[in-house]
Design an enzyme around this catalytic site. Structure first.
Site, PDB file in Angstrom:
ATOM      1  N   ASP A  10      26.062-123.023  -5.988  1.00  0.00           N
ATOM      2  CA  ASP A  10      24.192-123.576  -5.456  1.00  0.00           C
ATOM      3  C   ASP A  10      24.276-124.703  -4.839  1.00  0.00           C
ATOM      4  O   ASP A  10      25.473-125.772  -4.708  1.00  0.00           O
ATOM      5  CB  ASP A  10      23.526-123.786  -6.715  1.00  0.00           C
ATOM      6  CG  ASP A  10      22.648-124.527  -6.987  1.00  0.00           C
ATOM      7  OD1 ASP A  10      21.551-123.362  -6.421  1.00  0.00           O
ATOM      8  OD2 ASP A  10      21.743-125.395  -7.175  1.00  0.00           O
ATOM      9  N   ASP A  12      21.876-126.761  -4.219  1.00  0.00           N
ATOM     10  CA  ASP A  12      20.368-127.811  -4.521  1.00  0.00           C
ATOM     11  C   ASP A  12      20.426-128.789  -5.989  1.00  0.00           C
ATOM     12  O   ASP A  12      20.827-127.700  -6.548  1.00  0.00           O
ATOM     13  CB  ASP A  12      19.683-128.215  -3.897  1.00  0.00           C
ATOM     14  CG  ASP A  12      18.679-127.461  -2.009  1.00  0.00           C
ATOM     15  OD1 ASP A  12      19.816-128.332  -1.878  1.00  0.00           O
ATOM     16  OD2 ASP A  12      17.832-126.388  -2.462  1.00  0.00           O
ATOM     17  N   ASP A  18      18.857-132.758  -4.494  1.00  0.00           N
ATOM     18  CA  ASP A  18      17.859-131.364  -3.926  1.00  0.00           C
ATOM     19  C   ASP A  18      16.536-132.468  -3.675  1.00  0.00           C
ATOM     20  O   ASP A  18      15.885-133.663  -4.334  1.00  0.00           O
ATOM     21  CB  ASP A  18      17.395-130.912  -5.431  1.00  0.00           C
ATOM     22  CG  ASP A  18      16.147-130.517  -5.654  1.00  0.00           C
ATOM     23  OD1 ASP A  18      15.774-129.751  -4.459  1.00  0.00           O
ATOM     24  OD2 ASP A  18      15.267-129.817  -7.142  1.00  0.00           O
ATOM     25  N   ASN A  53      18.742-120.699  -3.883  1.00  0.00           N
ATOM     26  CA  ASN A  53      17.336-119.823  -3.583  1.00  0.00           C
ATOM     27  C   ASN A  53      16.734-121.353  -2.294  1.00  0.00           C
ATOM     28  O   ASN A  53      16.818-122.179  -2.769  1.00  0.00           O
ATOM     29  CB  ASN A  53      16.245-119.634  -4.848  1.00  0.00           C
ATOM     30  CG  ASN A  53      16.720-118.911  -5.740  1.00  0.00           C
ATOM     31  OD1 ASN A  53      18.094-117.671  -5.168  1.00  0.00           O
ATOM     32  ND2 ASN A  53      16.197-119.106  -7.035  1.00  0.00           N
ATOM     33  N   CYS A  97      17.572-110.530  -4.220  1.00  0.00           N
ATOM     34  CA  CYS A  97      18.469-111.646  -4.527  1.00  0.00           C
ATOM     35  C   CYS A  97      17.900-112.682  -5.207  1.00  0.00           C
ATOM     36  O   CYS A  97      19.363-113.496  -4.973  1.00  0.00           O
ATOM     37  CB  CYS A  97      18.417-111.419  -2.276  1.00  0.00           C
ATOM     38  SG  CYS A  97      17.008-112.000  -1.700  1.00  0.00           S
TER      39      CYS A  97
END
Length: 183
Positions: A10, A12, A18, A53, A97
């Site tokens: 991933d 962030d 983040d 995302n 997604c």
């Protein structure tokens, strides 16, 4: 975890600090151990990628070009990963997604030429682990202060305190499964 051929991270909260809806490459800051974890995976012959995302695009808060520039900056700081895949849709779009759905993992695995079952996804929230499971991959949680306590408790048996420890555990388990032939 025999058969692990790729580690998907991933972005962030896992690899980089983040910064909500970050469209500015100058604001990219690697988290401690991120570059070391990526390097460790690559040194052991594993493909690497990012699955992220990025709902700010779908919400009109940033552009795909801004996301690409932020990804390029992070990629340079991390020493280069093999693929970057992101979901630009807002949560209500219902796309396949967006994590926790499997689309990002399947797309990244396809780009890397590996089966999703041969991937491990490392992230900081349950959606990362759930997306891995939905794609047939394995998930590892590396919690941070923003990770919900119930998620930490739920995935205690599939978690690591930091990224390098997570990658070392993947490598150790892979070597045990294949008799040390993974290199």
């Amino acid at each position: 975890m025999s058969g692990v051929r790729a580690v998907l991270f991933d972005r962030d909260g896992t690899l980089v600090a983040d910064v909500p809806y970050n469209g500015d490459p100058d604001r990219v800051r690697l988290l401690p151990g991120a570059a070391r974890a990526v390097r460790l995976a690559r040194e052991h012959g594993l493909a690497t990628g990012v699955v992220s995302n990025q709902s700010g695009v779908g919400r009109g808060l940033l552009t795909t070009e801004q996301v690409r520039r932020v990804n390029e900056r992070a990629d340079r700081l991390l020493g280069g990963l093999d693929t970057w895949v992101f979901c630009p849709h807002a949560p209500e779009a219902g796309c396949d997604c967006r994590k926790p759905r499997p689309g990002l993992i399947r797309t990244a695995a396809g780009r890397l030429g590996v089966d999703p079952a041969d991937c491990v996804v490392i992230g900081d929230i349950a959606a990362d682990v759930l997306a891995a499971e939905a794609a047939g991959a394995r998930g590892v949680l590396v919690p941070n202060p923003a990770t919900a306590p119930d998620e930490v408790a739920r995935y205690l048996d599939r978690s690591a305190p930091d990224l390098p420890t997570a990658v070392r555990a993947i490598l150790r388990h892979t070597e045990l499964q294949d008799g040390g032939r993974s290199r």
